[in-house]
Structure formats: C-alpha cells, structure tokens
Design a protein around this motif. Structure first.
Motif, PDB file in Angstrom:
ATOM      1  N   PRO A  86       0.840  -1.212   0.000  1.00 59.80           N
ATOM      2  CA  PRO A  86       0.000   0.000   0.000  1.00 59.80           C
ATOM      3  C   PRO A  86       0.866   1.250   0.000  1.00 59.80           C
ATOM      4  CG  PRO A  86      -0.840  -1.602   1.565  1.00 59.80           C
ATOM      5  CD  PRO A  86       0.484  -2.134   1.094  1.00 59.80           C
ATOM      6  N   GLU A  87       0.622   2.135  -0.955  1.00 58.02           N
ATOM      7  CA  GLU A  87       1.500   3.288  -1.126  1.00 58.02           C
ATOM      8  C   GLU A  87       1.395   4.309  -0.007  1.00 58.02           C
ATOM      9  OE1 GLU A  87      -0.058   6.474  -3.988  1.00 58.02           O
ATOM     10  OE2 GLU A  87      -0.826   4.613  -4.849  1.00 58.02           O
ATOM     11  N   ALA A  88       0.294   4.322   0.714  1.00 59.68           N
ATOM     12  CA  ALA A  88       0.103   5.331   1.760  1.00 59.68           C
ATOM     13  C   ALA A  88       1.023   5.106   2.954  1.00 59.68           C
ATOM     14  CB  ALA A  88      -1.345   5.338   2.221  1.00 59.68           C
ATOM     15  N   ASP A  89       1.481   3.868   3.154  1.00 63.34           N
ATOM     16  CA  ASP A  89       2.342   3.549   4.300  1.00 63.34           C
ATOM     17  C   ASP A  89       3.796   3.626   3.849  1.00 63.34           C
ATOM     18  OD1 ASP A  89       3.705   2.522   6.470  1.00 63.34           O
ATOM     19  OD2 ASP A  89       2.206   0.980   6.884  1.00 63.34           O
ATOM     20  N   ARG A  90       4.482   4.673   4.279  1.00 65.90           N
ATOM     21  CA  ARG A  90       5.864   4.887   3.841  1.00 65.90           C
ATOM     22  C   ARG A  90       6.840   3.907   4.473  1.00 65.90           C
ATOM     23  NH1 ARG A  90       6.582  11.127   5.156  1.00 65.90           N
ATOM     24  NH2 ARG A  90       8.713  10.720   4.467  1.00 65.90           N
ATOM     25  N   ASN A  91       6.457   3.311   5.592  1.00 67.11           N
ATOM     26  CA  ASN A  91       7.364   2.379   6.279  1.00 67.11           C
ATOM     27  C   ASN A  91       6.822   0.960   6.198  1.00 67.11           C
ATOM     28  OD1 ASN A  91       9.761   1.862   7.824  1.00 67.11           O
ATOM     29  ND2 ASN A  91       8.447   1.468   9.585  1.00 67.11           N
ATOM     30  N   LEU A  92       6.627   0.486   4.971  1.00 73.23           N
ATOM     31  CA  LEU A  92       6.110  -0.861   4.758  1.00 73.23           C
ATOM     32  C   LEU A  92       6.765  -1.450   3.518  1.00 73.23           C
ATOM     33  CD1 LEU A  92       4.019  -3.084   5.564  1.00 73.23           C
ATOM     34  CD2 LEU A  92       2.452  -1.998   3.933  1.00 73.23           C
ATOM     35  N   ALA A  93       7.245  -2.680   3.627  1.00 71.89           N
ATOM     36  CA  ALA A  93       7.793  -3.402   2.483  1.00 71.89           C
ATOM     37  C   ALA A  93       6.980  -4.675   2.289  1.00 71.89           C
ATOM     38  CB  ALA A  93       9.270  -3.727   2.701  1.00 71.89           C
ATOM     39  N   GLY A  94       7.176  -5.341   1.157  1.00 69.16           N
ATOM     40  CA  GLY A  94       6.424  -6.550   0.887  1.00 69.16           C
ATOM     41  C   GLY A  94       7.309  -7.658   0.363  1.00 69.16           C
ATOM     42  N   TRP A  95       6.896  -8.894   0.607  1.00 71.86           N
ATOM     43  CA  TRP A  95       7.668 -10.031   0.097  1.00 71.86           C
ATOM     44  C   TRP A  95       6.766 -10.870  -0.799  1.00 71.86           C
ATOM     45  CZ3 TRP A  95       7.104 -15.402   1.430  1.00 71.86           C
ATOM     46  CH2 TRP A  95       6.070 -15.663   2.334  1.00 71.86           C
ATOM     47  N   TYR A  96       7.360 -11.520  -1.807  1.00 72.32           N
ATOM     48  CA  TYR A  96       6.584 -12.327  -2.740  1.00 72.32           C
ATOM     49  C   TYR A  96       6.211 -13.630  -2.055  1.00 72.32           C
ATOM     50  CZ  TYR A  96       5.386 -14.991  -6.912  1.00 72.32           C
ATOM     51  OH  TYR A  96       4.742 -15.774  -7.830  1.00 72.32           O
ATOM     52  N   GLN A  97       4.965 -13.704  -1.566  1.00 76.85           N
ATOM     53  CA  GLN A  97       4.564 -14.786  -0.677  1.00 76.85           C
ATOM     54  C   GLN A  97       4.322 -16.122  -1.381  1.00 76.85           C
ATOM     55  OE1 GLN A  97       0.994 -13.597   1.361  1.00 76.85           O
ATOM     56  NE2 GLN A  97      -0.077 -13.063  -0.513  1.00 76.85           N
ATOM     57  N   ALA A  98       4.305 -16.140  -2.704  1.00 72.69           N
ATOM     58  CA  ALA A  98       4.198 -17.410  -3.418  1.00 72.69           C
ATOM     59  C   ALA A  98       5.577 -17.970  -3.740  1.00 72.69           C
ATOM     60  CB  ALA A  98       3.388 -17.238  -4.697  1.00 72.69           C
ATOM     61  N   GLY A  99       6.611 -17.249  -3.340  1.00 73.97           N
ATOM     62  CA  GLY A  99       7.973 -17.679  -3.626  1.00 73.97           C
ATOM     63  C   GLY A  99       8.686 -18.208  -2.399  1.00 73.97           C
ATOM     64  N   ILE A 100       9.989 -18.002  -2.378  1.00 78.37           N
ATOM     65  CA  ILE A 100      10.857 -18.483  -1.303  1.00 78.37           C
ATOM     66  C   ILE A 100      10.748 -17.566  -0.092  1.00 78.37           C
ATOM     67  CG2 ILE A 100      13.270 -18.913  -0.690  1.00 78.37           C
ATOM     68  CD1 ILE A 100      12.077 -20.911  -2.696  1.00 78.37           C
ATOM     69  N   THR A 101      10.686 -18.143   1.116  1.00 78.31           N
ATOM     70  CA  THR A 101      10.748 -17.309   2.313  1.00 78.31           C
ATOM     71  C   THR A 101      12.209 -17.007   2.627  1.00 78.31           C
ATOM     72  OG1 THR A 101      10.777 -19.199   3.841  1.00 78.31           O
ATOM     73  CG2 THR A 101       8.630 -18.311   3.233  1.00 78.31           C
ATOM     74  N   PRO A 102      12.521 -15.798   3.058  1.00 77.94           N
ATOM     75  CA  PRO A 102      13.916 -15.436   3.327  1.00 77.94           C
ATOM     76  C   PRO A 102      14.580 -16.377   4.326  1.00 77.94           C
ATOM     77  CG  PRO A 102      12.557 -13.472   3.256  1.00 77.94           C
ATOM     78  CD  PRO A 102      11.615 -14.647   3.232  1.00 77.94           C
ATOM     79  N   GLY A 103      15.687 -16.978   3.911  1.00 76.44           N
ATOM     80  CA  GLY A 103      16.429 -17.896   4.759  1.00 76.44           C
ATOM     81  C   GLY A 103      16.428 -19.316   4.247  1.00 76.44           C
ATOM     82  N   GLU A 104      15.393 -19.710   3.490  1.00 80.29           N
ATOM     83  CA  GLU A 104      15.400 -21.063   2.945  1.00 80.29           C
ATOM     84  C   GLU A 104      16.143 -21.072   1.610  1.00 80.29           C
ATOM     85  OE1 GLU A 104      11.780 -22.870   1.394  1.00 80.29           O
ATOM     86  OE2 GLU A 104      10.734 -20.958   1.603  1.00 80.29           O
ATOM     87  N   SER A 105      16.471 -22.246   1.105  1.00 83.52           N
ATOM     88  CA  SER A 105      17.230 -22.359  -0.138  1.00 83.52           C
ATOM     89  C   SER A 105      16.461 -21.722  -1.289  1.00 83.52           C
ATOM     90  CB  SER A 105      17.494 -23.833  -0.462  1.00 83.52           C
ATOM     91  OG  SER A 105      18.318 -24.414   0.525  1.00 83.52           O
ATOM     92  N   GLY A 106      17.164 -20.937  -2.080  1.00 84.47           N
ATOM     93  CA  GLY A 106      16.549 -20.262  -3.213  1.00 84.47           C
ATOM     94  C   GLY A 106      16.619 -18.755  -3.074  1.00 84.47           C
ATOM     95  N   THR A 107      15.937 -18.079  -3.967  1.00 86.74           N
ATOM     96  CA  THR A 107      15.981 -16.621  -4.026  1.00 86.74           C
ATOM     97  C   THR A 107      14.691 -16.020  -3.501  1.00 86.74           C
ATOM     98  OG1 THR A 107      17.399 -16.757  -5.989  1.00 86.74           O
ATOM     99  CG2 THR A 107      16.343 -14.641  -5.543  1.00 86.74           C
ATOM    100  N   ALA A 108      14.769 -15.327  -2.373  1.00 86.10           N
ATOM    101  CA  ALA A 108      13.619 -14.627  -1.803  1.00 86.10           C
ATOM    102  C   ALA A 108      13.623 -13.177  -2.277  1.00 86.10           C
ATOM    103  CB  ALA A 108      13.661 -14.691  -0.278  1.00 86.10           C
ATOM    104  N   VAL A 109      12.445 -12.596  -2.401  1.00 83.53           N
ATOM    105  CA  VAL A 109      12.321 -11.242  -2.946  1.00 83.53           C
ATOM    106  C   VAL A 109      11.530 -10.350  -2.001  1.00 83.53           C
ATOM    107  CG1 VAL A 109      11.449  -9.853  -4.861  1.00 83.53           C
ATOM    108  CG2 VAL A 109      12.418 -12.124  -5.311  1.00 83.53           C
ATOM    109  N   ILE A 110      12.101  -9.185  -1.692  1.00 85.22           N
ATOM    110  CA  ILE A 110      11.413  -8.158  -0.903  1.00 85.22           C
ATOM    111  C   ILE A 110      11.435  -6.865  -1.706  1.00 85.22           C
ATOM    112  CG2 ILE A 110      11.498  -6.723   1.172  1.00 85.22           C
ATOM    113  CD1 ILE A 110      12.634  -9.107   2.687  1.00 85.22           C
ATOM    114  N   ALA A 111      10.268  -6.257  -1.892  1.00 84.76           N
ATOM    115  CA  ALA A 111      10.154  -5.008  -2.647  1.00 84.76           C
ATOM    116  C   ALA A 111       9.599  -3.913  -1.753  1.00 84.76           C
ATOM    117  CB  ALA A 111       9.232  -5.206  -3.855  1.00 84.76           C
TER     118      ALA A 111
END
Length: 209
Positions: A86-111
């Motif tokens: 949501p663009e209104a929240d300046r202190n919020l990031a998002g992760w691609y929840q259908a992909g890899i969770t950060p820390g497990e094998s593979g490439t996780a994405v946070i935008a």
C-alpha cells in the motif's frame, strides 16, 4: 511516488515504475564499485550459512540506513504483475509470498517503495548500501535470518536482467528491489530499479522462545 508492478517471469521480473517528481533530493544510487563485477554472485558465496526451514518473514531491518519495517505478503495480479505494498504507508515493504521465504534455499524477494506523495519511503536509501553490510529479516518462527550484501546494482528498465535477479539458486539468497536508475522528468517516472543481492550468512533466535 509509488511502485507500480513487476511482471511474473521466473519468480518476478521486469521493472518497478514510479510516477511523479520529488520535491526533495533524488534517492542515492549505487556506485560501480558496489555492482556485480561480472555475472551473478557466486553459486556458493563465501560464508554461506545452512538454509533455514520455511517461515513467514515479518520485518526487514537495515539499521545502517534506518530501515525497520514490517512486511506484508505480495501476490500476483490477474495480469501477471506483482501487487505493490500500500502506497500510503511509507514504512512498509512486501515479500513475494508465493515464492521463497527469506532464509530457505533459493531466491527470496522483498520489494519496497522508494517514495510516495509524502516524501521518501522505506527503501529510499537502498542505493547507499555497500558490499559486506548486513540485512536482518525477522521471521514468524522467532528466528532472524542474517544476510550479507554481495552487490548493489542499478538497472535500466530496458535492460533489466530478469534471470540474474530472480533466477533460483542452490543457496539461500535475498533480493531487495526498489525504483531508481535515474528519473525521466518528461514522463514523470524512474528509469529502472536498484537491486540488492545478498546471501544468508547466519541466523539468531529470540531469547524469549
């Protein structure tokens, strides 16, 4: 200014686009010294840690640039693009929840947004990060995945290397992405993206668990 969308290729690809013109200084951009020397980072980065089990990420923290932001799950839209936080929240990031969770094998994405109509947002200073600095991602299993930065690179939308950024790896890796690579005043949009490449180098567990 807001992130628009990124097309689903491999995990997700293409470029994040933002519209508008800032009334403040442009966001910092990475120098050539912080970029990838040639090709993607090593398939087995030095100091790579043992992969963690899957766990939903809850927060991303990069103290050196003042980032301490909750994470929301991002999904693909009907047109194959990734939805944006949501663009209104300046202190919020998002992760691609259908992909890899950060820390497990593979490439996780946070935008995250570089800015919005109110001013600089969560990933405004992403381009100021340096190789060797660390990123912490808190997870729902009360562990914190610690990633070390391998490179920080700016890419024009016309030459965004989808496979290099989003292609899967054997080791646990992380990509942070926001808008950057210059700004077109006439079109009122950023020209591409800033991408941070990092790999897992450790983890900690909450003492309360």
């Amino acid at each position: 200014m807001v992130i628009a969308s990124i097309a689903a290729v491999v995990l997700i690809g293409a470029a994040l686009v933002v519209h508008g013109w800032p009334r403040y200084s442009p966001p910092p951009q990475p120098t050539a010294a912080q970029g990838l020397a040639s090709g993607p980072p090593s398939a087995s980065p030095s100091g790579a840690a043992t992969p963690l089990p899957p766990a939903t990420p809850t927060r991303v923290r990069i103290p050196v640039i003042g980032v301490n932001a909750p994470l929301t799950g991002l999904s693909l839209l009907a047109n194959g693009h990734l939805d944006a936080p949501p663009e209104a929240d300046r202190n919020l990031a998002g992760w691609y929840q259908a992909g890899i969770t950060p820390g497990e094998s593979g490439t996780a994405v946070i935008a995250g947004h570089v800015d919005n109509t109110q001013g600089p947002a969560v990933f405004y200073n992403l381009g100021a990060l340096k190789k060797g600095w660390t990123i912490d991602v808190d997870r729902a299993d009360h562990t914190t995945a610690v990633f070390t930065i391998d490179a920080v690179q700016a890419y024009a939308a016309s030459s965004f290397p989808t496979q290099q950024v989003y292609g899967q790896t054997a080791d646990p890796e992380l990509r942070l992405i926001t808008c950057g690579a210059g700004f077109d005043k006439s079109r009122q949009e950023y020209l591409g993206n800033v991408v941070v490449f990092a790999h897992l180098t450790g983890s900690t567990r909450s003492k309360s668990v």
